[in-house]
Design a protein around this motif. Structure first.
Motif, short mmCIF file in Angstrom:
data_model
loop_
_atom_site.label_atom_id
_atom_site.label_comp_id
_atom_site.label_asym_id
_atom_site.label_seq_id
_atom_site.Cartn_x
_atom_site.Cartn_y
_atom_site.Cartn_z
N THR A 35 0.90 -1.28 -0.09
CA THR A 35 -0.01 0.10 0.02
C THR A 35 0.87 1.23 0.10
N GLY A 37 0.81 5.51 1.17
CA GLY A 37 0.20 6.84 1.45
C GLY A 37 0.80 7.87 0.92
N ARG A 97 -3.76 -0.70 -2.73
CA ARG A 97 -4.41 0.60 -2.53
C ARG A 97 -3.48 1.52 -2.06
N TYR A 99 -3.71 5.40 0.00
CA TYR A 99 -4.64 6.54 0.64
C TYR A 99 -3.69 8.06 0.45
N TYR A 100 -4.50 8.86 -0.12
CA TYR A 100 -4.01 10.41 0.10
C TYR A 100 -4.75 11.28 0.27
N VAL A 122 -7.40 6.33 -3.43
CA VAL A 122 -8.49 6.49 -2.91
C VAL A 122 -8.28 7.80 -1.74
N GLU A 123 -9.24 8.56 -1.56
CA GLU A 123 -9.21 9.88 -0.97
C GLU A 123 -9.49 9.54 0.39
N TRP A 124 -8.51 10.15 1.63
CA TRP A 124 -8.66 10.01 2.70
C TRP A 124 -8.40 11.23 3.16
N LEU A 202 -0.88 7.04 6.52
CA LEU A 202 -2.05 6.92 5.61
C LEU A 202 -1.75 5.47 5.04
N GLU A 205 -2.70 2.62 7.54
CA GLU A 205 -3.95 2.71 7.53
C GLU A 205 -4.64 1.82 6.42
N ALA A 206 -3.97 2.01 5.18
CA ALA A 206 -4.29 1.13 4.07
C ALA A 206 -3.93 -0.03 4.27
N ASP A 209 -6.47 -1.85 6.42
CA ASP A 209 -7.68 -2.19 5.81
C ASP A 209 -7.48 -3.41 4.75
#
Length: 224
Positions: A35, A37, A97, A99-100, A122-124, A202, A205-206, A209
């Motif tokens: 992943t 971030g 994935r 996360y940005y 994916v927007e975060w 981030l 966190e991805a 998930d």
């Protein structure tokens, strides 16, 4: 210490001494299931991309653009620099994935999502206080528990360490079930950048998930 100046540990977001003991010589190999971030500003401070290897929890600072203290207001990270770096990342690894944080980079990230899919890029939003506070808690626990490790031999390893040390805490009006007050990341000093720490959160966190979803690497690239 930060740049040979004492920093009170209570102001730092994470256990920096513990972080220092999490270094490993093992790299994240090409083709690994990862992943990423992404966080930062386009015209000030810095912008970073951090990788996390999903099976091991190992992290690596993939890219960093940092405004020099002596730069003028014309300094800028270009959109193409970021998109080229993401292209190289997706060509090198099997990405589940990324996360940005969209601020300052909405259009660039939409272009990336158009290329790799909006289920991959994916927007975060980090301005969601409660969500950001729990993200900081989970990353801090990963450091304390040794669940996250870092690649010490990467060229940007020292920058990763510096940003983790520069991440401060700003308490918020929320508490956990043990009565401990939560916090979000904040600057310790105006000149000390911590965008790598936010990108690392981030990315982590991805990864969490991905584990929750039982994600597995597919056989093909992440292009649609």
């Amino acid at each position: 210490m930060w740049l040979n100046r004492w920093v009170k540990a209570g102001r730092q977001a994470f256990d920096v001494k513990r972080w220092g003991g999490l270094a490993t010589a093992d790299p994240i190999a090409a083709g690994s299931f990862v992943t990423w971030g992404f966080d930062g500003a386009r015209y000030r401070d810095s912008t970073a991309i951090v990788l996390t290897d999903i099976p091991t929890g190992r992290q690596r600072l993939w890219a960093l653009w940092e405004k020099p203290l002596t730069a003028d207001d014309k300094w800028e990270i270009t959109e193409q620099q970021v998109l080229d770096s993401l292209d190289e990342l997706h060509d090198t690894f099997s990405v589940w994935r990324g996360y940005y944080d969209p601020f300052y980079w909405t259009e660039a990230m939409r272009k990336a999502a158009g290329k790799y899919g909006d289920k991959v890029v994916v927007e975060w939003r980090t301005n969601r206080t409660l969500a950001a506070a729990w993200m900081a808690r989970r990353y801090g626990e990963a450091i304390s528990g040794g669940d996250v490790t870092r690649c010490k031999d990467d060229p940007l390893a020292e920058d990763f360490d510096r940003h983790i040390a520069a991440a401060g805490r700003e308490t918020v009006n929320h508490w956990d079930d043990q009565g401990e007050q939560l916090f979000i990341l904040a600057k310790i000093h105006p000149d000390r950048k911590f965008d790598v720490a936010m990108a690392a959160q981030l990315s982590w966190e991805a990864r969490l998930d991905a584990l929750k979803a039982g994600a597995q690497p597919d056989d093909g690239p992440t292009y649609f």
